[in-house]
Design a protein around this motif. Structure first.
Motif, PDB file in Angstrom:
ATOM      1  N   LEU A  66       0.828  -1.250   0.203  1.00 41.71           N
ATOM      2  CA  LEU A  66       0.226  -0.210   0.026  1.00 41.71           C
ATOM      3  C   LEU A  66       1.105   1.305  -0.136  1.00 41.71           C
ATOM      4  N   ILE A  67       0.377   2.174  -0.804  1.00 44.57           N
ATOM      5  CA  ILE A  67       1.105   3.523  -0.915  1.00 44.57           C
ATOM      6  C   ILE A  67       0.026   4.554  -0.823  1.00 44.57           C
ATOM      7  N   ASN A  68       0.262   5.462   0.172  1.00 52.40           N
ATOM      8  CA  ASN A  68      -0.585   6.691  -0.075  1.00 52.40           C
ATOM      9  C   ASN A  68      -0.104   7.677  -0.969  1.00 52.40           C
ATOM     10  N   MET A  69      -1.053   8.152  -1.727  1.00 53.07           N
ATOM     11  CA  MET A  69      -0.507   9.103  -3.002  1.00 53.07           C
ATOM     12  C   MET A  69      -1.277  10.398  -2.741  1.00 53.07           C
ATOM     13  N   ASP A  70      -1.879  10.753  -1.552  1.00 55.26           N
ATOM     14  CA  ASP A  70      -2.636  11.947  -1.368  1.00 55.26           C
ATOM     15  C   ASP A  70      -1.468  12.885  -1.221  1.00 55.26           C
ATOM     16  N   SER A  71      -1.591  13.880  -1.992  1.00 52.03           N
ATOM     17  CA  SER A  71      -0.466  15.017  -1.843  1.00 52.03           C
ATOM     18  C   SER A  71      -0.586  16.015  -0.875  1.00 52.03           C
ATOM     19  N   GLN A  72      -1.881  15.963  -0.125  1.00 51.68           N
ATOM     20  CA  GLN A  72      -2.024  16.949   0.904  1.00 51.68           C
ATOM     21  C   GLN A  72      -1.823  16.145   2.161  1.00 51.68           C
ATOM     22  N   ALA A  73      -1.551  15.009   2.249  1.00 55.43           N
ATOM     23  CA  ALA A  73      -1.535  14.239   3.355  1.00 55.43           C
ATOM     24  C   ALA A  73       0.083  14.339   4.045  1.00 55.43           C
ATOM     25  N   PRO A  74       1.191  14.740   3.390  1.00 58.42           N
ATOM     26  CA  PRO A  74       2.574  14.908   4.014  1.00 58.42           C
ATOM     27  C   PRO A  74       2.452  16.054   4.839  1.00 58.42           C
ATOM     28  N   PHE A  85      15.309  22.693   7.609  1.00 54.86           N
ATOM     29  CA  PHE A  85      15.060  20.929   7.529  1.00 54.86           C
ATOM     30  C   PHE A  85      14.338  20.819   5.844  1.00 54.86           C
ATOM     31  N   ILE A  86      14.817  19.979   5.108  1.00 51.45           N
ATOM     32  CA  ILE A  86      13.938  19.447   4.273  1.00 51.45           C
ATOM     33  C   ILE A  86      13.506  17.862   4.776  1.00 51.45           C
ATOM     34  N   ALA A  87      12.017  17.784   4.839  1.00 51.61           N
ATOM     35  CA  ALA A  87      11.566  16.592   5.550  1.00 51.61           C
ATOM     36  C   ALA A  87      10.838  16.010   4.480  1.00 51.61           C
ATOM     37  N   PHE A  88      11.428  14.534   3.990  1.00 54.84           N
ATOM     38  CA  PHE A  88      10.745  13.753   3.080  1.00 54.84           C
ATOM     39  C   PHE A  88       9.828  12.706   3.873  1.00 54.84           C
ATOM     40  N   VAL A  89       8.477  13.004   3.660  1.00 61.22           N
ATOM     41  CA  VAL A  89       7.331  12.030   4.257  1.00 61.22           C
ATOM     42  C   VAL A  89       7.192  10.873   3.422  1.00 61.22           C
ATOM     43  N   ILE A  90       7.718   9.856   3.999  1.00 66.41           N
ATOM     44  CA  ILE A  90       7.384   8.481   3.043  1.00 66.41           C
ATOM     45  C   ILE A  90       6.407   7.857   3.261  1.00 66.41           C
ATOM     46  N   GLN A  91       5.629   7.784   2.248  1.00 61.46           N
ATOM     47  CA  GLN A  91       4.103   7.531   2.267  1.00 61.46           C
ATOM     48  C   GLN A  91       3.693   6.044   1.938  1.00 61.46           C
ATOM     49  N   MET A  92       4.797   5.198   2.581  1.00 63.31           N
ATOM     50  CA  MET A  92       4.691   3.748   2.301  1.00 63.31           C
ATOM     51  C   MET A  92       5.588   3.159   3.651  1.00 63.31           C
ATOM     52  N   LYS A  93       5.214   2.001   3.835  1.00 64.44           N
ATOM     53  CA  LYS A  93       6.250   1.195   4.678  1.00 64.44           C
ATOM     54  C   LYS A  93       7.362   0.682   4.189  1.00 64.44           C
ATOM     55  N   GLY A  94       8.411   0.366   5.071  1.00 56.75           N
ATOM     56  CA  GLY A  94       9.552  -0.571   4.694  1.00 56.75           C
ATOM     57  C   GLY A  94      10.460   0.294   4.090  1.00 56.75           C
ATOM     58  N   ILE A  95      10.551   1.871   3.567  1.00 58.06           N
ATOM     59  CA  ILE A  95      11.501   2.601   3.055  1.00 58.06           C
ATOM     60  C   ILE A  95      11.868   3.391   4.229  1.00 58.06           C
ATOM     61  N   THR A  96      13.181   3.623   4.214  1.00 60.07           N
ATOM     62  CA  THR A  96      13.846   4.056   5.229  1.00 60.07           C
ATOM     63  C   THR A  96      14.785   5.517   4.972  1.00 60.07           C
ATOM     64  N   GLU A  97      14.959   5.700   3.578  1.00 66.67           N
ATOM     65  CA  GLU A  97      15.558   6.733   2.792  1.00 66.67           C
ATOM     66  C   GLU A  97      15.059   7.365   1.666  1.00 66.67           C
ATOM     67  N   VAL A  98      15.041   8.352   1.268  1.00 66.64           N
ATOM     68  CA  VAL A  98      14.845   9.088  -0.034  1.00 66.64           C
ATOM     69  C   VAL A  98      15.983   9.540  -0.674  1.00 66.64           C
TER      70      VAL A  98
END
Length: 218
Positions: A75-83, A164-177
């Motif tokens: 599952l990947i959340n793709m709502d651009s307002q969510a981050p 800061f630049i904060a990357f909100v990772i909208q999926m599980k299991g990913i630790t870096e961008v």
């Protein structure tokens, strides 16, 4: 953040950036897509999608497409307002004395301005929905706005802000961008320059459910 009135469907096609056709209970519906990015690797014919039913009876589209099940991943959340929403919820737990969203700085609006004691902070938020071989990448399309924000943050560091630049990772299991330099090399260069100037990179890992997105580690 929680969603209300979740329904599931099957993606059919996407005529433009703003709408898609989805099968819900075997009936084709035109739905609003809450992400104007390309998302070509996600929105493939036949994939399972998650939608939120809109509470406004006057709106043209009854549903918002908010998440997708990527084959072989999940599952990947793709709502651009969510981050920005979940980043704000997370900031509320970080012991800042003051938090202001949508802060005007230079020629930009930075997502968040914060204060802690005498220190001032700026934070720009980017949502990550692109996964390749277990690694997150940003952006999935060229973003001149993203480059501008990085340059603004780098300039702010020079006058005493903590940035800061904060990357909100909208999926599980990913630790870096990582910067998606194949799609937008300039963003990668701007990120490298910003880090050298003192901008810190945050990876906000999320717990992703069909009806919820929450930062669990940052």
């Amino acid at each position: 953040m929680k969603y209300q009135h979740i329904v599931k469907g099957i993606f059919v096609d996407r005529p433009n950036r703003f709408i898609a056709h989805v099968l819900i209970d075997n009936k084709e519906e035109t739905v609003h897509v809450k992400n104007t990015g390309r998302c070509k690797e996600l929105l493939l014919p036949g994939v399972k999608v998650v939608l939120e039913e809109c509470s406004n009876p006057l709106r043209k589209t009854k549903y918002d497409l908010i998440a997708v099940y990527k084959e072989g991943f999940g599952l990947i959340n793709m709502d651009s307002q969510a981050p920005n929403k979940v980043a704000y919820e997370w900031l509320l737990t970080q012991n800042y004395d003051f938090i202001k969203p949508e802060y005007s700085f230079g020629n930009s609006r930075v997502d968040f301005y914060m204060e802690r004691g005498n220190q001032k902070y700026l934070m720009e938020v980017k949502g990550c929905t692109l996964e390749i071989n277990g690694i997150g990448y940003f952006p999935d399309a060229p973003t001149e706005r993203g480059v501008k924000h990085l340059r603004e943050l780098a300039a702010a560091v020079k006058i005493g802000y903590n940035c800061f630049i904060a990357f909100v990772i909208q999926m599980k299991g990913i630790t870096e961008v990582l910067p998606n330099i194949q799609t937008h090399a300039e963003f990668g260069k701007a990120l490298e320059a910003a880090v050298k100037a003192g901008v810190k990179v945050l990876f906000l890992q999320c717990d992703v459910k069909e009806d919820e997105l929450v930062v669990i580690n940052g």
